[in-house]
Design a protein around this motif. Structure first.
Motif, short mmCIF file in Angstrom:
data_model
loop_
_atom_site.label_atom_id
_atom_site.label_comp_id
_atom_site.label_asym_id
_atom_site.label_seq_id
_atom_site.Cartn_x
_atom_site.Cartn_y
_atom_site.Cartn_z
N ALA A 104 59.44 14.29 24.51
CA ALA A 104 58.00 14.64 24.60
C ALA A 104 57.45 14.01 25.79
CB ALA A 104 57.35 13.98 23.24
N ARG A 143 62.61 29.17 26.59
CA ARG A 143 62.19 27.81 26.39
C ARG A 143 60.67 27.72 26.81
NH1 ARG A 143 64.73 22.94 26.18
NH2 ARG A 143 66.58 23.89 26.66
N GLY A 146 59.32 22.30 25.81
CA GLY A 146 60.06 21.50 24.94
C GLY A 146 60.81 22.03 23.86
N THR A 147 60.63 23.36 23.45
CA THR A 147 61.26 23.92 22.44
C THR A 147 62.19 25.15 23.03
OG1 THR A 147 59.49 25.55 22.16
CG2 THR A 147 59.23 23.76 21.17
N ASP A 149 63.54 28.91 21.53
CA ASP A 149 63.25 29.64 20.53
C ASP A 149 64.06 31.23 20.65
OD1 ASP A 149 61.33 32.10 21.67
OD2 ASP A 149 60.74 30.08 22.57
N VAL A 154 62.92 28.58 15.88
CA VAL A 154 62.30 27.55 16.83
C VAL A 154 62.93 26.33 16.81
CG1 VAL A 154 60.34 26.50 18.03
CG2 VAL A 154 60.09 28.64 16.97
N ASP A 156 62.79 22.46 18.23
CA ASP A 156 62.00 21.54 18.96
C ASP A 156 62.87 20.21 19.06
OD1 ASP A 156 60.04 19.70 19.97
OD2 ASP A 156 58.74 20.20 18.64
N ASP A 157 63.42 20.16 20.57
CA ASP A 157 64.05 18.89 20.88
C ASP A 157 63.47 17.72 20.66
OD1 ASP A 157 66.80 20.02 21.09
OD2 ASP A 157 66.26 20.70 22.98
N THR A 159 61.57 16.70 18.53
CA THR A 159 61.56 15.99 17.17
C THR A 159 62.94 16.17 16.76
OG1 THR A 159 60.66 18.15 16.28
CG2 THR A 159 58.78 16.22 17.13
N THR A 168 60.28 25.27 7.65
CA THR A 168 61.11 24.12 8.07
C THR A 168 62.65 24.14 7.41
OG1 THR A 168 59.26 22.78 8.34
CG2 THR A 168 61.29 21.78 8.52
#
Length: 245
Positions: A104, A143, A146-147, A149, A154, A156-157, A159, A168
């Motif tokens: 992040a 991309r 930072g994601t 999809d 999706v 999210d690397d 998190t 989720t």
């Protein structure tokens, strides 16, 4: 700095190959540098190496590289991110090797130009795949910030979490790695051996991969159009049914 590369990888001769492009490998760990450069050369690339941000800047002034593979823990990376001695018109694509929890903060620091990342411990198969994508400027999965999809899926690397639509996905680490591998390579069909070496670091020929894919498919495809498919006798792939299935 901990060793950022996992050596339990399939032969690069079986994976994405280059055609003589020049790659600069900037990793502080000498063993990891040797592993990456030798593997990339076997895969058809020409390589150079650098051990600090200052050395990266110097090498990029001296030679024109098509892509830079750089460790997020490389000494002097902050100076390089601010521009260093690079000419503004010359910004090669960057593949960042980074711990999941640091993404992040790191990804926005890379500046303008094509950029991507793989998470540590790095798998050679993923490095080769992402290098190939960066060099051609397109990929199977999108991309954004930072994601990764595809359709309403999706990852999210930053998190290490995944969602589909508004849902989720409760994934184990192995399921997350498998889903990411399928997504990065979409719509390519991946064999059980390729998946096993990526997810587990080895191939034992048991039914563990079938069971892992089955569990992941139940979580991802529940209540929506199927995205994970089997090509009987070949392996598994992710995408819409108009793909290779």
């Amino acid at each position: 700095m901990g060793h950022p590369v996992n050596g339990g990888s399939p032969s690069p001769l079986l994976l994405a190959r280059g055609s003589g492009q020049r790659l600069l490998v900037a990793v502080g760990d000498r063993d990891a540098t040797e592993l990456l450069t030798s593997t990339l050369e076997l895969a058809g690339y020409r390589t150079g190496a650098a051990g600090s941000g200052a050395e990266v800047a110097r090498r990029l002034v001296e030679h024109r590289f098509d892509l830079v593979v750089i460790d997020a823990e490389l000494p002097g990376l902050d100076d390089l991110a601010q521009g260093g001695r690079l000419k503004p018109a010359y910004r090669p694509p960057v593949l960042l090797l980074a711990a999941c929890e640091s993404l992040a903060g790191l990804v926005p620091e890379l500046g303008a130009g094509e950029r991507d990342y793989v998470t540590k411990p790095v798998r050679i198969a993923e490095v080769l795949a992402r290098v190939k994508v960066l060099l051609r400027g397109v990929g199977g999965a999108g991309r954004r910030g930072g994601t990764l999809d595809h359709a309403d899926l999706v990852l999210d690397d930053g998190t290490c979490r995944a969602r589909r639509g508004g849902r989720t996905l409760d994934l184990t680490p192995a399921e997350y790695r498998l889903l990411r591998h399928l997504l990065v390579n979409s719509p390519k069909v991946l064999s059980k051996e390729q998946i096993s070496r990526y997810v587990r670091g080895e191939f034992r020929g048991d039914n563990a991969i079938e069971q892992l894919v089955s569990r992941l498919r139940r979580k991802v495809d529940r209540g929506g159009p199927s995205l994970i498919h089997t090509r009987r006798g070949f392996g598994y792939w992710l995408g819409e049914l108009s793909g290779p299935g």
